[in-house]
Write an enzyme that holds these catalytic residues in place. Structure first.
Site, PDB file in Angstrom:
ATOM      1  N   LYS A 186      -4.943 -11.566  -7.002  1.00 53.40           N
ATOM      2  CA  LYS A 186      -6.183 -11.758  -6.237  1.00 53.40           C
ATOM      3  C   LYS A 186      -7.247 -10.778  -6.704  1.00 53.40           C
ATOM      4  O   LYS A 186      -6.925  -9.677  -7.172  1.00 53.40           O
ATOM      5  CB  LYS A 186      -5.934 -11.659  -4.728  1.00 53.40           C
TER       6      LYS A 186
ATOM      7  N   LYS B   8     -10.704  -4.703  -5.498  1.00 53.18           N
ATOM      8  CA  LYS B   8     -11.523  -3.574  -5.959  1.00 53.18           C
ATOM      9  C   LYS B   8     -10.720  -2.627  -6.861  1.00 53.18           C
ATOM     10  O   LYS B   8     -11.306  -1.851  -7.611  1.00 53.18           O
ATOM     11  CB  LYS B   8     -12.102  -2.804  -4.775  1.00 53.18           C
TER      12      LYS B   8
ATOM     13  N   LYS C 172       0.837  -1.215   0.000  1.00 53.78           N
ATOM     14  CA  LYS C 172       0.000   0.000   0.000  1.00 53.78           C
ATOM     15  C   LYS C 172       0.862   1.250   0.000  1.00 53.78           C
ATOM     16  O   LYS C 172       0.499   2.252  -0.615  1.00 53.78           O
ATOM     17  CB  LYS C 172      -0.982   0.005   1.189  1.00 53.78           C
TER      18      LYS C 172
HETATM   19  P1  ATP Z   1      -8.846  -5.174  -2.010  1.00 55.46           P
HETATM   20  O1  ATP Z   1      -7.662  -6.001  -2.406  1.00 55.46           O
HETATM   21  O2  ATP Z   1     -10.011  -5.222  -2.922  1.00 55.46           O
HETATM   22  O3  ATP Z   1      -8.445  -3.788  -1.605  1.00 55.46           O
HETATM   23  P2  ATP Z   1      -8.924  -5.776   0.633  1.00 55.46           P
HETATM   24  O4  ATP Z   1      -8.042  -6.941   1.003  1.00 55.46           O
HETATM   25  O5  ATP Z   1      -8.397  -4.416   0.903  1.00 55.46           O
HETATM   26  O6  ATP Z   1      -9.449  -5.907  -0.780  1.00 55.46           O
HETATM   27  P3  ATP Z   1     -10.396  -5.800   2.843  1.00 55.46           P
HETATM   28  O7  ATP Z   1     -11.501  -4.944   3.236  1.00 55.46           O
HETATM   29  O8  ATP Z   1      -9.083  -5.440   3.377  1.00 55.46           O
HETATM   30  O9  ATP Z   1     -10.283  -5.888   1.337  1.00 55.46           O
HETATM   31  O10 ATP Z   1     -10.661  -7.324   3.116  1.00 55.46           O
HETATM   32  C1  ATP Z   1     -11.791  -7.781   3.742  1.00 55.46           C
HETATM   33  C2  ATP Z   1     -11.774  -9.278   3.864  1.00 55.46           C
HETATM   34  O11 ATP Z   1     -11.909  -9.879   2.582  1.00 55.46           O
HETATM   35  C3  ATP Z   1     -10.488  -9.843   4.458  1.00 55.46           C
HETATM   36  O12 ATP Z   1     -10.805 -10.919   5.316  1.00 55.46           O
HETATM   37  C4  ATP Z   1      -9.727 -10.332   3.253  1.00 55.46           C
HETATM   38  O13 ATP Z   1      -8.830 -11.368   3.567  1.00 55.46           O
HETATM   39  C5  ATP Z   1     -10.857 -10.805   2.368  1.00 55.46           C
HETATM   40  N1  ATP Z   1     -10.513 -10.758   0.950  1.00 55.46           N
HETATM   41  C6  ATP Z   1     -10.212  -9.662   0.218  1.00 55.46           C
HETATM   42  N2  ATP Z   1      -9.957  -9.985  -1.066  1.00 55.46           N
HETATM   43  C7  ATP Z   1     -10.106 -11.342  -1.138  1.00 55.46           C
HETATM   44  C8  ATP Z   1      -9.988 -12.303  -2.218  1.00 55.46           C
HETATM   45  N3  ATP Z   1      -9.667 -11.936  -3.445  1.00 55.46           N
HETATM   46  N4  ATP Z   1     -10.212 -13.604  -1.932  1.00 55.46           N
HETATM   47  C9  ATP Z   1     -10.562 -14.005  -0.683  1.00 55.46           C
HETATM   48  N5  ATP Z   1     -10.687 -13.148   0.356  1.00 55.46           N
HETATM   49  C10 ATP Z   1     -10.466 -11.845   0.144  1.00 55.46           C
END
Ligand code: ATP
Ligand code: LTN
Length: 272
Positions: free
Chosen positions: A190, A193, A108
């Site tokens: 992965k 968003k 990040k």
């Molecule tokens: P992004 O990568 O979209 O910014 P993020 O990891 O920031 O997503 P968070 O709000 O931090 O999203 O994550 C919320 C929950 O969703 C956490 O438990 C995270 O491990 C899970 N998560 C996020 N993306 C995935 C994915 N692609 N597959 C499985 N679990 C996920």
């Protein structure tokens, strides 16, 4: 059971299958607390009106996904000031090197080209505070959060070592399947968003969902198998498996002799 999601973007299928669905499935076996972690979201700049909307949308999605507010506590992190207070205590017992090692921080801060706030570095100590405040046993999250839970355990053990047995040392509850849903456009990344074409948002319109699934990148191949060598297909089959509540054998049997076009059509319907 304690977990949280940042209201920093619209929720997507990765969040649902990696986290929320597991909360819903396990809610009757545990005492549950689920949080909307707005203090975490502001470690990166957030437009205030957007943040306000997302916090409310996220609460609605928690309930719409099946969390039962009668038996499950759902709340906004910043409404309970003890999260920030305990985070400060943890900032003071955590070696700087531990925070610097976090891969999410490295990723990040690279995204904002080294212009990151002190808050972004302190993020994991706030997460440790969220979890340890409630003497949590298990933290259901996706695979990307494993390192943060390890750090939480280290912080709890360090604190207990210095000040006596204060905190329960929690465990990450990470399911084998669905812990890492991949981008529909790139089976090596992965679902996130930050990559809308590869990401199905929970509030996408049905036609948008269908188009994204049908445009999913798959590899050339004929037989339908859960195969790590074919990450695009593996991802689609995993999503199908989790949403249909089937086993891998059942999914392979169901799609035997079918082409990728047919799989995508059926998957699109199921996801919608
Ligand atoms: P992004 O990568 O979209 O910014 P993020 O990891 O920031 O997503 P968070 O709000 O931090 O999203 O994550 C919320 C929950 O969703 C956490 O438990 C995270 O491990 C899970 N998560 C996020 N993306 C995935 C994915 N692609 N597959 C499985 N679990 C996920
Ligand atoms: N860092 C987590 C969000 C989060 C969290 C928590 C998850 C903040 N506090 C406590 C579980 C328990 C993430 O999903 N990015």
């Amino acid at each position: 059971m304690f977990s949280g999601i940042q209201p920093s973007g619209d929720l997507h299928l990765g969040n649902y299958l990696g986290a929320i669905k597991n909360w819903v499935d396990a809610q009757h076996d545990n005492d549950n607390i689920f949080c909307i972690v707005d203090l975490h979201a502001i470690t990166l700049p957030q437009p205030p009106a957007e943040l306000h909307r997302r916090i409310r949308d996220q609460a609605k999605i928690y309930v719409a996904s099946g969390l039962d507010p009668k038996t499950t506590a759902i709340f906004v992190q910043s409404h309970v000031k003890e999260h920030a207070e305990l985070a400060w205590l943890f900032n003071c017992v955590t070696p700087l090197g531990w925070a610097n090692r976090m891969t999410q921080f490295k990723e990040k801060s690279a995204e904002v080209k080294g212009q990151s706030s002190v808050g972004l570095l302190a993020y994991p100590m706030l997460m440790a505070a969220d979890i340890l405040l409630y003497q949590t046993d298990g933290v259901p999250v996706g695979d990307d959060q494993r390192q943060h839970i390890e750090l939480t355990r280290d912080i709890a053990q360090t604190f207990n070592h210095h000040y006596g047995e204060v905190f329960k040392v929690p465990e990450a509850w990470i399911r084998k399947e669905g812990a890492r849903i991949m981008s529909l456009q790139d089976g090596a990344k992965k679902m996130s968003k930050s990559d809308p074409p590869g990401c199905v948002f929970l509030l996408d319109e049905p036609e948008v969902i269908a188009t994204k699934v049908k445009r999913a990148v798959t590899d050339s191949g004929r037989d339908v198998r859960f195969d790590v060598e074919r990450p695009g297909l593996l991802n689609l089959l995993t999503i199908y498996q989790l949403l249909s509540g089937s086993t891998r054998d059942q999914v392979e049997g169901h799609f035997e002799w079918q082409g990728y076009g047919a799989i995508k059509r059926e998957l699109a319907e199921l996801v919608v």
